[in-house]
Motif scaffolding. Structure first.
Motif, PDB file in Angstrom:
ATOM      1  N   MET A  26      -4.819  13.241  -2.723  1.00  0.00           N
ATOM      2  CA  MET A  26      -3.410  13.292  -2.339  1.00  0.00           C
ATOM      3  C   MET A  26      -2.524  13.743  -3.498  1.00  0.00           C
ATOM      4  SD  MET A  26      -0.890  10.177  -1.350  1.00  0.00           S
ATOM      5  CE  MET A  26      -1.045   9.624  -3.036  1.00  0.00           C
ATOM      6  N   THR A  27      -2.708  13.141  -4.667  1.00  0.00           N
ATOM      7  CA  THR A  27      -1.839  13.473  -5.792  1.00  0.00           C
ATOM      8  C   THR A  27      -2.061  14.900  -6.279  1.00  0.00           C
ATOM      9  OG1 THR A  27      -3.429  12.425  -7.306  1.00  0.00           O
ATOM     10  CG2 THR A  27      -1.567  11.091  -6.557  1.00  0.00           C
ATOM     11  N   HIS A  28      -3.300  15.347  -6.286  1.00  0.00           N
ATOM     12  CA  HIS A  28      -3.561  16.722  -6.697  1.00  0.00           C
ATOM     13  C   HIS A  28      -3.055  17.717  -5.652  1.00  0.00           C
ATOM     14  CE1 HIS A  28      -6.260  14.854  -9.662  1.00  0.00           C
ATOM     15  NE2 HIS A  28      -6.108  15.974 -10.346  1.00  0.00           N
ATOM     16  N   GLY A  29      -3.159  17.369  -4.389  1.00  0.00           N
ATOM     17  CA  GLY A  29      -2.616  18.235  -3.351  1.00  0.00           C
ATOM     18  C   GLY A  29      -1.117  18.376  -3.461  1.00  0.00           C
ATOM     19  N   SER A  30      -0.459  17.302  -3.889  1.00  0.00           N
ATOM     20  CA  SER A  30       0.999  17.324  -4.036  1.00  0.00           C
ATOM     21  C   SER A  30       1.441  18.206  -5.194  1.00  0.00           C
ATOM     22  CB  SER A  30       1.521  15.898  -4.246  1.00  0.00           C
ATOM     23  OG  SER A  30       1.217  15.076  -3.140  1.00  0.00           O
ATOM     24  N   ILE A  31       0.754  18.105  -6.316  1.00  0.00           N
ATOM     25  CA  ILE A  31       1.176  18.845  -7.506  1.00  0.00           C
ATOM     26  C   ILE A  31       0.817  20.327  -7.424  1.00  0.00           C
ATOM     27  CG2 ILE A  31      -0.939  18.508  -8.849  1.00  0.00           C
ATOM     28  CD1 ILE A  31       2.692  18.321 -10.174  1.00  0.00           C
ATOM     29  N   PHE A  32      -0.100  20.674  -6.532  1.00  0.00           N
ATOM     30  CA  PHE A  32      -0.571  22.055  -6.452  1.00  0.00           C
ATOM     31  C   PHE A  32       0.580  23.036  -6.205  1.00  0.00           C
ATOM     32  CE2 PHE A  32      -3.897  25.065  -4.454  1.00  0.00           C
ATOM     33  CZ  PHE A  32      -4.295  25.511  -5.706  1.00  0.00           C
TER      34      PHE A  32
ATOM     35  N   THR B 232       4.754  12.708  -8.679  1.00  0.00           N
ATOM     36  CA  THR B 232       4.206  14.044  -8.839  1.00  0.00           C
ATOM     37  C   THR B 232       5.195  15.097  -8.384  1.00  0.00           C
ATOM     38  OG1 THR B 232       2.007  13.132  -8.381  1.00  0.00           O
ATOM     39  CG2 THR B 232       2.232  15.504  -8.279  1.00  0.00           C
ATOM     40  N   LEU B 233       5.908  14.831  -7.298  1.00  0.00           N
ATOM     41  CA  LEU B 233       6.771  15.845  -6.717  1.00  0.00           C
ATOM     42  C   LEU B 233       8.147  15.911  -7.358  1.00  0.00           C
ATOM     43  CD1 LEU B 233       5.993  15.326  -2.935  1.00  0.00           C
ATOM     44  CD2 LEU B 233       5.271  17.225  -4.367  1.00  0.00           C
ATOM     45  N   ALA B 234       8.663  14.780  -7.765  1.00  0.00           N
ATOM     46  CA  ALA B 234      10.050  14.752  -8.226  1.00  0.00           C
ATOM     47  C   ALA B 234      10.157  15.190  -9.671  1.00  0.00           C
ATOM     48  CB  ALA B 234      10.606  13.335  -8.087  1.00  0.00           C
ATOM     49  N   ALA B 235      11.261  15.843 -10.014  1.00  0.00           N
ATOM     50  CA  ALA B 235      11.528  16.187 -11.407  1.00  0.00           C
ATOM     51  C   ALA B 235      11.774  14.895 -12.178  1.00  0.00           C
ATOM     52  CB  ALA B 235      12.739  17.103 -11.495  1.00  0.00           C
ATOM     53  N   LEU B 236      11.043  14.693 -13.260  1.00  0.00           N
ATOM     54  CA  LEU B 236      11.152  13.450 -14.002  1.00  0.00           C
ATOM     55  C   LEU B 236      12.499  13.350 -14.707  1.00  0.00           C
ATOM     56  CD1 LEU B 236       7.618  13.268 -15.593  1.00  0.00           C
ATOM     57  CD2 LEU B 236       8.465  12.020 -13.632  1.00  0.00           C
ATOM     58  N   ALA B 237      13.049  12.138 -14.711  1.00  0.00           N
ATOM     59  CA  ALA B 237      14.274  11.891 -15.470  1.00  0.00           C
ATOM     60  C   ALA B 237      13.951  11.629 -16.928  1.00  0.00           C
ATOM     61  CB  ALA B 237      15.004  10.686 -14.885  1.00  0.00           C
ATOM     62  N   TYR B 238      12.669  11.548 -17.250  1.00  0.00           N
ATOM     63  CA  TYR B 238      12.208  11.173 -18.587  1.00  0.00           C
ATOM     64  C   TYR B 238      12.900  11.900 -19.733  1.00  0.00           C
ATOM     65  CZ  TYR B 238       8.888  10.668 -22.459  1.00  0.00           C
ATOM     66  OH  TYR B 238       8.310  10.443 -23.668  1.00  0.00           O
ATOM     67  N   PRO B 239      13.031  13.249 -19.696  1.00  0.00           N
ATOM     68  CA  PRO B 239      13.632  13.909 -20.856  1.00  0.00           C
ATOM     69  C   PRO B 239      15.045  13.437 -21.165  1.00  0.00           C
ATOM     70  CG  PRO B 239      12.485  15.502 -19.498  1.00  0.00           C
ATOM     71  CD  PRO B 239      12.550  14.217 -18.723  1.00  0.00           C
ATOM     72  N   SER B 240      15.800  13.019 -20.166  1.00  0.00           N
ATOM     73  CA  SER B 240      17.173  12.575 -20.427  1.00  0.00           C
ATOM     74  C   SER B 240      17.194  11.265 -21.199  1.00  0.00           C
ATOM     75  CB  SER B 240      17.925  12.409 -19.104  1.00  0.00           C
ATOM     76  OG  SER B 240      17.390  11.346 -18.347  1.00  0.00           O
TER      77      SER B 240
ATOM     78  N   GLY C 105       0.822  -1.208   0.000  1.00  0.00           N
ATOM     79  CA  GLY C 105       0.000   0.000   0.000  1.00  0.00           C
ATOM     80  C   GLY C 105       0.846   1.244   0.000  1.00  0.00           C
ATOM     81  N   THR C 106       1.902   1.242   0.782  1.00  0.00           N
ATOM     82  CA  THR C 106       2.772   2.421   0.848  1.00  0.00           C
ATOM     83  C   THR C 106       3.444   2.661  -0.488  1.00  0.00           C
ATOM     84  OG1 THR C 106       3.185   2.030   3.186  1.00  0.00           O
ATOM     85  CG2 THR C 106       4.728   3.462   2.036  1.00  0.00           C
ATOM     86  N   LEU C 107       3.816   1.587  -1.188  1.00  0.00           N
ATOM     87  CA  LEU C 107       4.454   1.752  -2.487  1.00  0.00           C
ATOM     88  C   LEU C 107       3.522   2.439  -3.460  1.00  0.00           C
ATOM     89  CD1 LEU C 107       6.711   1.220  -4.518  1.00  0.00           C
ATOM     90  CD2 LEU C 107       5.677  -1.002  -4.979  1.00  0.00           C
ATOM     91  N   PHE C 108       2.267   1.984  -3.517  1.00  0.00           N
ATOM     92  CA  PHE C 108       1.335   2.566  -4.467  1.00  0.00           C
ATOM     93  C   PHE C 108       1.031   4.014  -4.138  1.00  0.00           C
ATOM     94  CE2 PHE C 108      -0.195  -1.778  -5.738  1.00  0.00           C
ATOM     95  CZ  PHE C 108       0.161  -1.636  -7.063  1.00  0.00           C
ATOM     96  N   VAL C 109       0.670   4.280  -2.889  1.00  0.00           N
ATOM     97  CA  VAL C 109       0.258   5.629  -2.531  1.00  0.00           C
ATOM     98  C   VAL C 109       1.437   6.587  -2.566  1.00  0.00           C
ATOM     99  CG1 VAL C 109      -0.711   7.069  -0.718  1.00  0.00           C
ATOM    100  CG2 VAL C 109      -1.684   4.808  -1.161  1.00  0.00           C
ATOM    101  N   GLY C 110       2.506   6.230  -1.883  1.00  0.00           N
ATOM    102  CA  GLY C 110       3.670   7.102  -1.860  1.00  0.00           C
ATOM    103  C   GLY C 110       4.347   7.195  -3.206  1.00  0.00           C
ATOM    104  N   GLY C 111       4.316   6.092  -3.970  1.00  0.00           N
ATOM    105  CA  GLY C 111       4.995   6.078  -5.249  1.00  0.00           C
ATOM    106  C   GLY C 111       4.433   7.093  -6.213  1.00  0.00           C
ATOM    107  N   ALA C 112       3.117   7.172  -6.309  1.00  0.00           N
ATOM    108  CA  ALA C 112       2.529   8.133  -7.237  1.00  0.00           C
ATOM    109  C   ALA C 112       2.811   9.544  -6.795  1.00  0.00           C
ATOM    110  CB  ALA C 112       1.028   7.904  -7.351  1.00  0.00           C
TER     111      ALA C 112
END
Length: 262
Positions: A147-153, A20-28, A9-16
């Motif tokens: 939770m996820t929307h509160g984080s990205i706000f 949301t909060l971390a800068a994605l490594a995707y562009p690299s 449960g912690t992986l799913f909830v915290g993971g998303a």
């Protein structure tokens, strides 16, 4: 309702939330040869203002959010058992379709490659909610999305207050309105456990970047389009107006279908 505190449960909830909060490594992963850890580093000079790493990552984040929240909204329309959850689901589909149109418009103008599917953790949310039913679905839906929307706000506010790029600024304006709307409709369900939601929001686990990163689209793959609902009330940004008529290309839907819920 309280989120599961076990490992899964912690992986799913915290993971998303970490996504949301971390800068994605995707562009690299898409051939950007020099990527620093500084979100304020200018990576391109454009006619709409300098583009920073933070600006670029924000556009990718908005796109990635829609790629899982739009299908979750579709699931909610099928599985929701309360008027509040059904209404919130409508807002997810409507809002993210409009945001996606704006993202797809400005991405080619800024030379940003967008993902076609969400990250493994975001897909995990979709899988979890697909397996839920009844009151458990309603509760998980409201709390995960709050939770996820509160984080990205806060991320939206930071980009809006610091970007010097007018296209990114316009996307941030739209994202701010959309995220606040989605926070509000989740709270109106009456199902949000604020203590646990805020705890999950403020204490994300450290997770590998690979779990937080949407895979790059294969060469030649048609771009996935989040199709607006027939009764859409949210509208994309008038990018052509902002760009002075020089925003051609990038927003036409193309041949790919909108995501569907299996």
């Amino acid at each position: 309702m309280r989120f599961s505190r076990n490992a899964t449960g912690t992986l799913f909830v915290g993971g998303a939330m970490a996504l949301t909060l971390a800068a994605l490594a995707y562009p690299s992963m898409l051939g950007v040869s020099t990527v620093s850890s500084s979100p304020s580093r200018v990576i391109a000079q454009t006619q709409w203002g300098p583009l920073t790493e933070g600006d670029r990552d924000f556009v990718v984040k908005v796109r990635a959010a829609g790629l899982w929240e739009y299908p979750v909204g579709q699931i909610g329309l099928q599985k929701g058992t309360t008027k509040g959850v059904i209404e919130a689901s409508k807002h997810l589909v409507d809002g993210h379709a409009a945001l996606d149109t704006t993202c797809r418009k400005i991405a080619p103008m800024l030379n940003i490659t967008l993902p076609n599917i969400a990250s493994p953790q975001q897909e995990g949310f979709v899988t979890t909610l697909k397996s839920d039913s009844g009151k458990k679905f309603d509760s998980d839906f409201a709390n995960i999305l709050r939770m996820t929307h509160g984080s990205i706000f806060n991320t939206v506010a930071k980009i809006r207050s610091t970007t010097k790029n007018s296209l990114v600024r316009a996307l941030a304006d739209q994202a701010n309105d959309t995220v606040l709307d989605h926070i509000t409709v989740m709270e109106k369900t009456g199902l949000v456990d604020f203590d646990q939601t805020i705890f999950q929001q403020t204490t994300p686990p450290k997770l590998p970047a690979s779990d937080q990163t949407p895979p790059p689209p294969p060469a030649g793959q048609p771009q996935v389009v989040l199709t607006p609902p027939p009764n859409a009330t949210s509208k994309p940004v008038d990018i052509d107006g902002i760009a002075g008529g020089n925003g051609g290309g990038g927003a036409s839907p193309g041949p790919s279908p909108s995501p569907t819920v299996g």
